[in-house]
Design a protein around this motif. Structure first.
Motif, mmCIF file in Angstrom:
data_model
loop_
_atom_site.group_PDB
_atom_site.id
_atom_site.type_symbol
_atom_site.label_atom_id
_atom_site.label_comp_id
_atom_site.label_asym_id
_atom_site.label_seq_id
_atom_site.Cartn_x
_atom_site.Cartn_y
_atom_site.Cartn_z
ATOM 1 N N GLY A 120 34.270 27.244 -0.084
ATOM 2 C CA GLY A 120 33.891 26.963 -1.462
ATOM 3 C C GLY A 120 34.904 26.219 -2.299
ATOM 4 O O GLY A 120 34.661 25.967 -3.480
ATOM 5 N N SER A 121 36.043 25.840 -1.731
ATOM 6 C CA SER A 121 37.065 25.127 -2.503
ATOM 7 C C SER A 121 36.694 23.649 -2.628
ATOM 8 O O SER A 121 36.342 23.004 -1.639
ATOM 9 N N ASP A 122 36.774 23.143 -3.848
ATOM 10 C CA ASP A 122 36.536 21.715 -4.075
ATOM 11 C C ASP A 122 37.802 20.893 -3.876
ATOM 12 O O ASP A 122 37.721 19.709 -3.560
ATOM 13 N N ILE A 123 38.961 21.509 -4.088
ATOM 14 C CA ILE A 123 40.233 20.824 -3.868
ATOM 15 C C ILE A 123 41.139 21.772 -3.094
ATOM 16 O O ILE A 123 41.362 22.905 -3.514
ATOM 17 N N VAL A 124 41.638 21.294 -1.966
ATOM 18 C CA VAL A 124 42.545 22.092 -1.138
ATOM 19 C C VAL A 124 43.901 21.381 -1.125
ATOM 20 O O VAL A 124 44.031 20.287 -0.581
ATOM 21 N N HIS A 125 44.889 22.006 -1.746
ATOM 22 C CA HIS A 125 46.242 21.460 -1.759
ATOM 23 C C HIS A 125 46.971 21.896 -0.496
ATOM 24 O O HIS A 125 46.735 22.983 0.033
ATOM 25 N N THR A 126 47.875 21.057 -0.031
ATOM 26 C CA THR A 126 48.772 21.466 1.047
ATOM 27 C C THR A 126 50.153 21.668 0.442
ATOM 28 O O THR A 126 50.688 20.778 -0.222
ATOM 29 N N THR A 127 50.718 22.839 0.656
ATOM 30 C CA THR A 127 52.000 23.206 0.053
ATOM 31 C C THR A 127 53.066 23.280 1.130
ATOM 32 O O THR A 127 52.895 23.979 2.134
ATOM 33 N N ARG A 128 54.159 22.574 0.907
ATOM 34 C CA ARG A 128 55.218 22.480 1.913
ATOM 35 C C ARG A 128 56.169 23.664 1.793
ATOM 36 O O ARG A 128 56.782 23.870 0.750
ATOM 37 N N THR A 129 56.298 24.415 2.881
ATOM 38 C CA THR A 129 57.240 25.533 2.904
ATOM 39 C C THR A 129 58.646 25.050 3.232
ATOM 40 O O THR A 129 59.633 25.708 2.889
ATOM 41 N N SER A 130 58.751 23.924 3.933
ATOM 42 C CA SER A 130 60.040 23.313 4.233
ATOM 43 C C SER A 130 59.821 21.819 4.469
ATOM 44 O O SER A 130 58.695 21.387 4.758
ATOM 45 N N ASN A 160 55.586 21.956 -4.848
ATOM 46 C CA ASN A 160 55.805 21.477 -3.476
ATOM 47 C C ASN A 160 54.523 20.996 -2.814
ATOM 48 O O ASN A 160 54.331 21.152 -1.611
ATOM 49 N N SER A 161 53.647 20.432 -3.611
ATOM 50 C CA SER A 161 52.388 19.907 -3.087
ATOM 51 C C SER A 161 52.339 18.410 -3.329
ATOM 52 O O SER A 161 52.476 17.949 -4.470
ATOM 53 N N GLY A 162 52.166 17.644 -2.258
ATOM 54 C CA GLY A 162 52.122 16.197 -2.368
ATOM 55 C C GLY A 162 50.696 15.684 -2.464
ATOM 56 O O GLY A 162 49.801 16.344 -2.984
ATOM 57 N N ILE A 163 50.489 14.493 -1.897
ATOM 58 C CA ILE A 163 49.182 13.842 -2.003
ATOM 59 C C ILE A 163 48.268 14.203 -0.826
ATOM 60 O O ILE A 163 47.089 13.857 -0.822
ATOM 61 N N PHE A 164 48.779 14.914 0.160
ATOM 62 C CA PHE A 164 47.985 15.364 1.302
ATOM 63 C C PHE A 164 47.056 16.486 0.844
ATOM 64 O O PHE A 164 47.469 17.633 0.693
ATOM 65 N N LYS A 165 45.782 16.144 0.621
ATOM 66 C CA LYS A 165 44.831 17.104 0.053
ATOM 67 C C LYS A 165 43.440 16.837 0.593
ATOM 68 O O LYS A 165 43.146 15.743 1.091
ATOM 69 N N LEU A 166 42.576 17.838 0.438
ATOM 70 C CA LEU A 166 41.142 17.656 0.664
ATOM 71 C C LEU A 166 40.421 17.787 -0.667
ATOM 72 O O LEU A 166 40.731 18.688 -1.458
#
Length: 319
Positions: A120-130, A160-166
């Protein structure tokens, strides 16, 4: 799920590319391997942002090999954010994933992104742990920049979230309605709202080639930092107003002190105090003028109403 175990999601992958000839073969190999278990209905929309190496030639070869690969080639370099915007405009999938071509962001994360989308997520962020391959100084400056942008902004951005997203199709459609000439997409993707979630991962080193925006040798990181502030906050203008008021009030108090000291026949040292006051006030004026200039410059850019980009050629699209 479809009969073959895939999700049946119509998927678009948007890849902005600028001088990435060393990464292109492995990029498509990894993307296709990651997409295969997810869905047979996909497209990879690659935006060639005025590359000066053999990136476009390699992209044409890849498009001939795989009909799912589509290429948009700009007439010159228009910038990373504009290339992403063009990719979203040309995409047609129900879910749109944005990923850079340097392979620091792993395509193998696609199943997790799709899983969040199907929940159900419309935007999925990717968060960098390292983040491997990046110096401690760069990481320190980057973390400080994110904190400042979040502190000044009217909304809370994921750290820590860049442009890599859904993004879902409706989120993409809302973003494309904004038509900003100098967009800060990381912020806008949060600003549009809807249900948002995060997937955590470890960011790898760049596979090949040199970084396009090194921290201390490029104006782009500083420009992105300023853009992140002025796009979502009026705090700099408010701070300038407050500093101007405090400076004027301090000057008024100093004037009263000077008059009192004059009547008390107290000797007033002149040169050093005068120069300090002049330099302080001059610095305040220049700072305030600079902040105003940033906002006026954005107004000027929007008022010109030029197109975001100019296309030289396309490949693989029906129309």
């Amino acid at each position: 799920l479809a009969e073959n175990g895939t999700t049946g999601v119509e998927l678009s992958i948007v890849v902005p590319i600028f001088n990435e000839q060393e990464n292109i073969p492995l990029l498509f190999q990894k993307l296709e391997a990651a997409i295969a278990p997810i869905t047979p209905d996909y497209e990879i929309v690659v935006v060639n942002d005025g590359s000066r190496d053999n990136s476009l030639g390699l992209l044409r070869q890849e498009a001939k090999r795989n009909s799912h690969i589509k290429v948009v080639s700009f007439s010159r370099n228009f910038g990373h954010q504009i290339a992403i915007t063009a990719g979203m405009e040309f995409s047609k999938g129900d879910a749109v994933v944005i990923i850079d071509a340097d392979l620091q962001d792993p395509p193998e994360l696609l199943p997790q992104l799709i899983d969040e989308y199907e929940k159900g997520s419309d935007i999925v962020h990717t968060t960098r742990t390292s983040r491997e391959g990046e110096s401690a100084i760069k990481m320190l400056i980057t973390r400080a920049a994110y904190r400042i942008i979040n502190f000044t902004s009217d909304i809370e951005f994921p750290k820590n979230s860049g442009i890599f997203k859904l993004l879902s199709r409706r989120a993409v459609n809302e973003l494309l309605k904004l038509k900003e000439k100098d967009p800060y997409l990381r912020g806008l993707m949060t600003w549009v709202g809807f249900k948002q979630s995060q997937v955590y991962y470890k960011r790898e080193r760049r596979f090949a080639g040199q970084p396009h925006y090194p921290l201390l040798r490029s104006i782009n990181p500083a420009r992105t930092f300023v853009l992140g502030i002025v796009s979502f906050s009026l705090m700099p203008l408010n701070v300038c107003l407050l500093l101007g008021f405090l400076t004027s009030f301090s000057a008024f108090l100093y004037l009263i002190a000077v008059v009192v000291m004059k009547f008390m026949d107290i000797n007033l040292p002149g040169w050093s105090a005068l120069m300090s006051a002049i330099l302080f006030l001059g610095g305040m004026q220049l700072t305030t003028t600079g902040v105003l200039g940033l906002y006026i410059g954005r107004i000027y850019t929007e008022a010109k109403n030029r197109p975001l980009y100019v296309i030289e050629s396309t490949l693989g699209f029906d129309t």
